[in-house]
Design a protein around this motif. Sequence first.
Motif, PDB file in Angstrom:
ATOM      1  N   ARG A 372     -10.622   2.602  -3.048  1.00 34.42           N
ATOM      2  CA  ARG A 372      -9.428   2.479  -2.200  1.00 34.42           C
ATOM      3  C   ARG A 372      -8.251   3.471  -3.046  1.00 34.42           C
ATOM      4  N   SER A 373      -8.432   3.575  -4.070  1.00 28.76           N
ATOM      5  CA  SER A 373      -7.094   4.373  -4.980  1.00 28.76           C
ATOM      6  C   SER A 373      -7.489   5.862  -4.939  1.00 28.76           C
ATOM      7  N   ARG A 375      -8.436   7.284  -2.048  1.00 32.19           N
ATOM      8  CA  ARG A 375      -8.275   7.741  -0.637  1.00 32.19           C
ATOM      9  C   ARG A 375      -6.765   8.256  -0.432  1.00 32.19           C
ATOM     10  N   THR A 377      -3.229   9.783   0.898  1.00 29.47           N
ATOM     11  CA  THR A 377      -2.086   9.248   2.136  1.00 29.47           C
ATOM     12  C   THR A 377      -1.106  10.304   2.137  1.00 29.47           C
ATOM     13  N   LYS A 385       1.085   6.110   4.440  1.00 26.94           N
ATOM     14  CA  LYS A 385      -0.093   5.809   5.238  1.00 26.94           C
ATOM     15  C   LYS A 385      -1.636   6.347   4.840  1.00 26.94           C
ATOM     16  N   PRO A 386      -2.570   5.514   4.817  1.00 27.80           N
ATOM     17  CA  PRO A 386      -3.814   6.187   4.298  1.00 27.80           C
ATOM     18  C   PRO A 386      -4.187   7.122   5.283  1.00 27.80           C
ATOM     19  N   CYS A 387      -4.686   8.375   4.889  1.00 32.40           N
ATOM     20  CA  CYS A 387      -5.106   9.278   5.918  1.00 32.40           C
ATOM     21  C   CYS A 387      -6.537   9.526   6.168  1.00 32.40           C
ATOM     22  N   VAL A 410     -13.939  11.044   3.493  1.00 34.98           N
ATOM     23  CA  VAL A 410     -12.554  10.829   4.225  1.00 34.98           C
ATOM     24  C   VAL A 410     -12.749  11.919   5.551  1.00 34.98           C
ATOM     25  N   CYS A 413      -9.155  14.604   7.503  1.00 38.86           N
ATOM     26  CA  CYS A 413      -8.133  14.562   6.482  1.00 38.86           C
ATOM     27  C   CYS A 413      -7.428  15.852   6.473  1.00 38.86           C
TER      28      CYS A 413
END
Length: 475
Positions: A372-373, A375, A377, A385-387, A410, A413
Amino acid sequence: MAERVTPGCTDGLMPLGAADALWVDLTADSAVPTASGAFTRSPSRAAMGYVLLGAQVVATVRAGGGQWSVAEAEVRRASAELNAVAMDRRDLVRVGPFRGVPRQQVDEETPLRWRRRIAGELQEPDGPERAAPRDVGRPYHLAGIDWRRILVEQTHAGPQRTWWLPRAVVRLLDAAEHTETQWVRAARTRRAGAAAAESPVRTRRAATAAAESPVRTGQAGAAAIESPARLRQAPDADDRRTTSPRSTAAVPRPYDGELEGRLYSVLSRQPGTSRQVAGWTCAVCRTAPAAVLDHCHEHGYVRAPLCRSCNTQERPDHLYSNDIRVANRYTRLFGTDAAAWLRHWHRCPGCRARTTLPLPHLAAWTAHTACRSLRPTHPAARGRKPCGVLRVSWTGSQNAPRSCLLTVTVDFCPSGEHRVLARVPYREAVERFRRWLAETAPAVAAAAGPDRLDDLPAQSRPVVEDTSGEGLSLF
């Protein structure tokens, strides 16, 4: 050099037939082959307000005489973006058939669903050989792309055939489906906002009509005077129906682990299993009646009876046999309701004894929680907001942990269409999960461990035998 003027255009709008011809003309030299019926043939539906061209959405409007039209500039823009796509016909991705792979979860209001459409075409007799132009109205293009012209058949030992598409086209169709989903959701939000803004106007009109109709008002008053008598009679009738022994229905009972340790392959063949499952409430939400018997596909053990909603929530969202799109529902599975779902997954003796999850679930957890860290944004109205969209794939098998590798990516992106966040070995992912499990659900972690069960099979059933070959065996 000035652009050629297209006949039939008015105020920059052109009819769909002319747009079909322009699309083919502008993409004649594209590496990705295109179809002539991009606007007028299924699955395109101009009446929905848009048409997909590659990964772009082109809006449709009603021109004079009620005829559907599109902006010529939008068609040219979409064709220019498709012409920029480079495609290596040797870099292929398998698109079917996959035996037993769960159906991809998609928005039913999104008509593209390209994997389901291709699978349906391939399952028909002589599907790939069928001459598409002779089947008027049949879908043979996807987002304006003629996928039949680049579909590759591979045959090996035996009668089985497999079908492959270039990786660039698979990514393009993934992007088209993502773009379409976002467009449909935005349109739905706009319609809901317009309806909410219109409702006060309707209320005022109704009040005005009631004030101007004294006869109707009097009739309504008479009905209101008569209604208490009916209400006084209603409880007696309801009481008689409630106390009648014929109307008493069986109430589903809570599940208390009655099927723990049972093999699904044996239990599913026994008569009366479906009736027995219907007698329980869902073991996760504990409110809805159970409808299916959930089981671990790696070890073969029954977990618990679930309702269809919870069973759909739990199912991994496979893009390919070894590729998962990490959807928004994983926020609930590994966040707000993590303890309940972890307890459910560890109802499988195999997962509980090894203190892990089935490989698809462990992959989704690794992408959603452990990475999670990493990802990226981007700025939003309220903070950041997460991208993009998370995706995780793996090579190898959990039965050969030294060679099993999870790759977290991802998609969509801005800094890169497919950006790799991390590559996590299977053993490292398992250790991370064990530490997180002890912190998140201590009771579940305390019940796990290799000494909790002695009669486990010596070797569990593999999920993916070898992702580099033809022996893909998901379930």
